[in-house]
Every structure is written in structure tokens, then in C-alpha cells.
Write a protein that holds these residues in place. Structure first.
Motif, PDB file in Angstrom:
ATOM      1  N   PHE A   1       0.860  -1.179   0.000  1.00 24.93           N
ATOM      2  CA  PHE A   1       0.000   0.000   0.000  1.00 24.93           C
ATOM      3  C   PHE A   1       0.899   1.233   0.000  1.00 24.93           C
ATOM      4  N   GLY A   2       1.073   1.826  -1.184  1.00 24.53           N
ATOM      5  CA  GLY A   2       1.968   2.977  -1.326  1.00 24.53           C
ATOM      6  C   GLY A   2       3.246   2.570  -2.041  1.00 24.53           C
ATOM      7  N   ARG A   3       3.681   3.415  -2.976  1.00 29.79           N
ATOM      8  CA  ARG A   3       4.798   3.011  -3.839  1.00 29.79           C
ATOM      9  C   ARG A   3       6.161   3.132  -3.182  1.00 29.79           C
ATOM     10  N   SER A   4       6.283   3.765  -2.015  1.00 26.49           N
ATOM     11  CA  SER A   4       7.594   3.931  -1.399  1.00 26.49           C
ATOM     12  C   SER A   4       8.202   2.589  -0.990  1.00 26.49           C
ATOM     13  N   LYS A   5       7.363   1.567  -0.794  1.00 25.36           N
ATOM     14  CA  LYS A   5       7.856   0.240  -0.430  1.00 25.36           C
ATOM     15  C   LYS A   5       7.759  -0.753  -1.596  1.00 25.36           C
ATOM     16  N   ALA A   6       7.593  -0.228  -2.812  1.00 27.67           N
ATOM     17  CA  ALA A   6       7.427  -1.109  -3.966  1.00 27.67           C
ATOM     18  C   ALA A   6       8.647  -1.989  -4.192  1.00 27.67           C
ATOM     19  N   HIS A   7       9.837  -1.435  -3.951  1.00 28.80           N
ATOM     20  CA  HIS A   7      11.055  -2.228  -4.137  1.00 28.80           C
ATOM     21  C   HIS A   7      11.106  -3.388  -3.153  1.00 28.80           C
ATOM     22  N   LEU A   8      10.648  -3.138  -1.913  1.00 32.92           N
ATOM     23  CA  LEU A   8      10.635  -4.197  -0.908  1.00 32.92           C
ATOM     24  C   LEU A   8       9.606  -5.262  -1.265  1.00 32.92           C
ATOM     25  N   ALA A   9       8.439  -4.837  -1.738  1.00 34.12           N
ATOM     26  CA  ALA A   9       7.409  -5.799  -2.142  1.00 34.12           C
ATOM     27  C   ALA A   9       7.919  -6.680  -3.283  1.00 34.12           C
ATOM     28  N   ARG A  10       8.637  -6.092  -4.208  1.00 35.07           N
ATOM     29  CA  ARG A  10       9.187  -6.858  -5.336  1.00 35.07           C
ATOM     30  C   ARG A  10      10.178  -7.907  -4.834  1.00 35.07           C
ATOM     31  N   TYR A  11      11.032  -7.512  -3.892  1.00 34.46           N
ATOM     32  CA  TYR A  11      12.008  -8.440  -3.316  1.00 34.46           C
ATOM     33  C   TYR A  11      11.317  -9.566  -2.550  1.00 34.46           C
ATOM     34  N   LEU A  12      10.338  -9.206  -1.716  1.00 37.27           N
ATOM     35  CA  LEU A  12       9.638 -10.216  -0.921  1.00 37.27           C
ATOM     36  C   LEU A  12       8.864 -11.183  -1.799  1.00 37.27           C
ATOM     37  N   SER A  13       8.278 -10.666  -2.874  1.00 37.06           N
ATOM     38  CA  SER A  13       7.540 -11.519  -3.800  1.00 37.06           C
ATOM     39  C   SER A  13       8.447 -12.582  -4.399  1.00 37.06           C
TER      40      SER A  13
ATOM     41  N   ARG B   1       9.018   6.479 -11.743  1.00 35.11           N
ATOM     42  CA  ARG B   1       8.123   5.369 -11.451  1.00 35.11           C
ATOM     43  C   ARG B   1       8.892   4.239 -10.763  1.00 35.11           C
ATOM     44  N   PRO B   2       8.256   3.536  -9.841  1.00 35.11           N
ATOM     45  CA  PRO B   2       8.924   2.397  -9.213  1.00 35.11           C
ATOM     46  C   PRO B   2       9.047   1.233 -10.189  1.00 35.11           C
ATOM     47  N   LEU B   3      10.079   0.447 -10.006  1.00 38.86           N
ATOM     48  CA  LEU B   3      10.292  -0.724 -10.848  1.00 38.86           C
ATOM     49  C   LEU B   3       9.306  -1.809 -10.452  1.00 38.86           C
ATOM     50  N   VAL B   4       8.579  -2.333 -11.425  1.00 45.23           N
ATOM     51  CA  VAL B   4       7.544  -3.334 -11.184  1.00 45.23           C
ATOM     52  C   VAL B   4       7.911  -4.617 -11.916  1.00 45.23           C
ATOM     53  N   SER B   5       7.724  -5.746 -11.246  1.00 43.85           N
ATOM     54  CA  SER B   5       8.030  -7.041 -11.844  1.00 43.85           C
ATOM     55  C   SER B   5       6.895  -7.491 -12.766  1.00 43.85           C
ATOM     56  N   ASN B   6       7.193  -7.682 -14.032  1.00 43.12           N
ATOM     57  CA  ASN B   6       6.178  -8.162 -14.977  1.00 43.12           C
ATOM     58  C   ASN B   6       5.699  -9.568 -14.627  1.00 43.12           C
TER      59      ASN B   6
ATOM     60  N   PRO C   1       2.609 -13.806  -5.636  1.00 42.20           N
ATOM     61  CA  PRO C   1       2.336 -12.565  -6.368  1.00 42.20           C
ATOM     62  C   PRO C   1       2.167 -11.396  -5.421  1.00 42.20           C
ATOM     63  N   TYR C   2       2.262 -10.187  -5.985  1.00 37.14           N
ATOM     64  CA  TYR C   2       1.965  -8.999  -5.185  1.00 37.14           C
ATOM     65  C   TYR C   2       1.134  -8.021  -5.985  1.00 37.14           C
ATOM     66  N   VAL C   3       0.386  -7.203  -5.253  1.00 33.59           N
ATOM     67  CA  VAL C   3      -0.382  -6.111  -5.849  1.00 33.59           C
ATOM     68  C   VAL C   3       0.135  -4.816  -5.247  1.00 33.59           C
ATOM     69  N   LEU C   4       0.057  -3.753  -6.014  1.00 38.65           N
ATOM     70  CA  LEU C   4       0.663  -2.485  -5.617  1.00 38.65           C
ATOM     71  C   LEU C   4      -0.356  -1.356  -5.732  1.00 38.65           C
ATOM     72  N   THR C   5      -0.627  -0.682  -4.616  1.00 38.77           N
ATOM     73  CA  THR C   5      -1.573   0.431  -4.605  1.00 38.77           C
ATOM     74  C   THR C   5      -0.842   1.753  -4.754  1.00 38.77           C
ATOM     75  N   PHE C   6      -1.332   2.597  -5.673  1.00 38.19           N
ATOM     76  CA  PHE C   6      -0.795   3.938  -5.889  1.00 38.19           C
ATOM     77  C   PHE C   6      -1.812   4.968  -5.390  1.00 38.19           C
ATOM     78  N   THR C   7      -1.381   5.860  -4.514  1.00 33.67           N
ATOM     79  CA  THR C   7      -2.250   6.933  -4.022  1.00 33.67           C
ATOM     80  C   THR C   7      -1.868   8.285  -4.615  1.00 33.67           C
ATOM     81  N   SER C   8      -0.963   8.270  -5.593  1.00 30.48           N
ATOM     82  CA  SER C   8      -0.573   9.500  -6.287  1.00 30.48           C
ATOM     83  C   SER C   8      -0.180   9.145  -7.714  1.00 30.48           C
ATOM     84  N   PRO C   9      -0.279  10.092  -8.648  1.00 30.83           N
ATOM     85  CA  PRO C   9       0.119   9.815 -10.035  1.00 30.83           C
ATOM     86  C   PRO C   9       1.608   9.498 -10.121  1.00 30.83           C
ATOM     87  N   VAL C  10       1.984   8.778 -11.150  1.00 32.97           N
ATOM     88  CA  VAL C  10       3.392   8.434 -11.362  1.00 32.97           C
ATOM     89  C   VAL C  10       3.895   9.129 -12.620  1.00 32.97           C
TER      90      VAL C  10
END
Length: 389
Positions: A119-131, A151-156, A137-146
Motif C-alpha cells: 500500500f503505497g509506492r515507497s515500499k514497492a522495491h521491498l514488495a518486489r524483493y519479498l515476492s 516510477r517504481p520498478l515493477v516485476s512483470n 504474487p503482489y499487488v501495488l496500490t498507488f495513491t498518487s500519479p506516477v
């Protein structure tokens, strides 16, 4: 184009016959689900009610769930009784990054999540690592435009869903992640709309105005305070609270004193929850655009507070003349005209407030938010299983 109910590629038809008010506990939808939700400190501060609703919904469906956030954050108030908690980082020292991650992995291995929600892109890198480490799988919530270059790096291969909190945010995700457009969903932040309308609900009460915003730059408030000064000189009776703190606090105090507004305008620290303040407020003033979804605005509208705002928010909540009255924050006359209209025409102000309530009731219900999130988790699990055979 609204992406409010987008589908993950390869899952067309899954849940298509369900409405927002139906729960995911129907026999055809039941799956084993264990959700771990990763939240940063700003997310806990700005969205405690929404997160609480999510954990309650998970508990109601008997889905095991875990919150991952700073151990120094005040998270107790949002947790359901069955929610597990793990603190990260345990050691707030950069040199202990490896140890912190090892402790977190150990906790997750015991919990055995089937999906991660960042929840929030500031921890997106950590979510990607944990996934990757947990093979889920993981889902990523954005509360602001990118933006493309920040933009955070997202795993395809592992990120199943990009969740946008508004249409504006969803549009920015479409531009920045064109290859993942089929995985974007708009899931609005949910809250409860009151049955009564707070705006001018009592004829015997002096009008109340609230401005809730960090005091970062005193220039953001000059036009508003000058407009308030002229309203006082014109004989309007009201009180105004500026809720917030920041480096410009002293300069704001000086401006209030110089304009002779000390008996009318007061500055108070941040109050949580702000909903308790808005229940007794007639008008909320939004003098500056936020770069992210504004939860205070949502809560104010949900209780029936009329909104006077600058234009161009990313919330999709404001429509000039319908759910709000808009002004140019740098034009004193524009601010004056806007506030004068609300203060002098109480019935018009109540119509604005009630239209805002109706919009929240229709587009930001708690049941719609939680049901869509649970569906996103279940869809993510199924997508991951099918794509990693």
C-alpha cells in the motif's frame, strides 16, 4: 476511460457476474487466501480508516492476514483482533539492511502468505524483493500519479495488479506502464457517508471554517487570510481553524496577527481522526493541490461539509458548482467571492455538501473498496498459479 473494474489478462470472466455489494465468500469464489499487507508510515498516518476496513473485511471472511510496517508506528488502532503484526525495519540503521530483511523473511515464512499487498509506492522495491523470495504474487496500490522517470520498478512476472486510487492516477499508470495496462484497476478509497449533513446544520451555531494542510509555505495562505480579513470587515461572523504544522507556522502566526485576525483564526496541530473535526464544520478550505489522494477531503465530504477548493486535484472528488466551489488560490478576490457565497447562502452551501455526500456514497463505499481488494487478491493468486505452471 475509467479503469474502475479492470481485469487481469487471462482472467476474463472471473467474478464478472458479481456486483460490488456481493462478498467474495460465495462458494464459487472461495480460495485459500493469506494476505500480507505492507504499509509505510505515511500510509498509516493518512489512511488508517481504510486500512482498518480492509483488515476487518479479511477477518470477516476468515482470511488470515498480516500487517508489515515500522515497529515505531502506531498501528494498534487499525488491526483486527486476528491480524498478525511484524515490524520492519527492526533496526533503523542502514548497515543492518540484510539483518532486517532476514528477520522479515523469517516472519513471512511462518505466516506463509499467498499474496502480498504493498500500500503505497515507497515500499514497492521491498514488495518486489519479498515476492521473489516468497514465490508469491503482489499487488501495488498507488495513491498518487506516477511519472515516467520516477516510477517504481515493477516485476512483470510477479506484480499481478496495479491499483489506482482515482481515475487520474489510473491514467498516469496507463501512460507509465503501457505493457501492464491490462493489470490496472481503479479501486477507490472507501469511507462511510453519514446520514446527516454537517454543513449549517444548526441555525444557532456560529459558522465554522477549517483549513487542513501542512504549513510548508506561508505564501500558500496569504490570499485566503486576506479574503478572510475582508469577510470580517464586511460583517460576516465565523471562526476558522488552520489545522497543521510545518516550517511556515511562525510566519502564518505573524500574518494572522498583522491582519488582526487573532480572535477569528486559530492554528492548531494535526488532529487524528480529522473526521471528528469535520462533523462540527460547515466549510472545508483546500488552498493548495496535493500530489496524492487527499483522505481529509474524502472524510470531510462524507460527513456533509461544504468544500471550497482550488481546482485540479487528483481525487476525482471535486466538481465546481456541484460537489465543491472552486477558486484561484492566488487571487484574493476569487477566494473572497467563493467563501462569501457559501457564508451568505446557507441553502446553496448545504446543496454542495449533500452532493458531495452523495458522490462519496455512490463511488467510495467501504463495501465496494473491500470487495474489490479481496477480488484483486484472489485474481492475483489465480493469475500467478496459471502463469507459473
Amino acid at each position: 476511460m475509467r479503469l474502475r473494474c479492470g481485469k487481469i489478462s487471462g482472467l476474463e470472466g472471473f467474478f464478472d457476474t458479481m456486483t460490488d455489494d456481493q462478498t467474495v465468500s460465495e462458494p464459487s469464489a472461495r480460495q485459500a487466501l493469506r494476505a500480507a499487507v505492507l504499509v509505510d508510515r505515511s500510509g498509516l498516518k493518512d489512511y488508517p480508516a481504510s486500512l482498518q476496513h480492509l483488515f476487518v473485511a479479511l477477518a470477516d471472511e476468515s482470511y488470515p492476514n498480516m500487517l508489515i510496517c515500522s515497529p515505531r508506528a502506531n498501528a494498534e488502532s487499525i488491526l483486527a483482533p486476528s491480524t498478525e503484526f511484524t515490524g520492519y525495519p527492526v533496526f533503523k540503521i542502514p548497515l543492518f539492511l540484510r539483518q532486517n530483511r532476514r528477520l522479515l523473511i523469517d516472519s513471512l515464512e511462518k505466516f506463509k502468505p499467498t499474496v502480498l499487498h504493498c500500500f503505497g509506492r515507497s515500499k514497492a522495491h521491498l514488495a518486489r524483493y519479498l515476492s521473489r523470495e516468497m514465490d508469491v504474487p503482489y499487488v501495488l496500490t498507488f495513491t498518487s500519479p506516477v511519472r515516467k522517470f520516477s516510477r517504481p520498478l515493477v516485476s512483470n512476472d510477479r506484480c499481478a495488479t496495479l491499483i489506482a486510487s482515482s481515475e487520474t492516477i489510473a491514467d498516469s499508470l496507463s501512460r507509465c506502464y503501457p505493457r501492464l495496462i491490462g493489470r490496472i484497476r481503479q479501486i477507490n478509497i472507501g469511507t462511510f457517508a453519514e446520514d446527516s449533513c454537517a454543513c449549517f446544520s444548526s441555525a444557532n451555531r456560529i459558522a465554522s471554517l477549517v483549513l487542513a494542510q501542512p504549513l510548508d509555505n506561508h505564501l500558500d495562505f496569504e490570499a485566503i487570510l486576506n479574503a478572510v480579513k475582508h469577510l470580517v470587515l464586511d460583517g460576516y461572523e465565523f471562526v476558522m481553524a488552520m489545522v497543521g504544522t510545518g516550517p511556515a507556522k511562525k510566519a502564518v502566526y505573524e500574518t494572522i496577527k498583522t491582519l488582526g485576525l487573532s480572535q477569528v483564526v486559530t492554528v492548531v496541530p494535526e488532529i487524528h481522526p480529522m473526521r471528528s473535526v469535520f462533523v462540527g464544520t460547515d466549510i472545508l478550505i483546500v488552498p493548495r493541490l496535493r500530489a496524492e489522494f487527499n483522505p481529509s477531503l474524502l472524510e470531510a465530504m462524507s460527513v456533509g461539509t461544504a468544500v471550497a477548493s482550488c481546482q485540479g486535484s487528483v481525487d476525482d472528488l471535486l466538481e465546481d458548482g456541484k460537489t465543491s466551489v472552486c477558486f484561484d488560490p492566488h487571487d484574493e478576490l476569487s477566494v473572497y467571492t467563493c467563501l462569501q457565497k457559501l457564508l451568505s447562502k446557507h441553502e446553496f452551501a448545504r446543496q454542495i455538501a449533500q452532493a458531495g455526500q452523495d458522490y462519496v456514497r455512490q463511488h467510495h463505499s467501504v463495501s465496494a473498496m473491500t470487495n474489490r481488494l479481496l477480488r484483486a487478491y484472489l485474481d492475483a493468486q489465480r493469475w500467478y498459479k496459471e502463469s507459473h505452471i
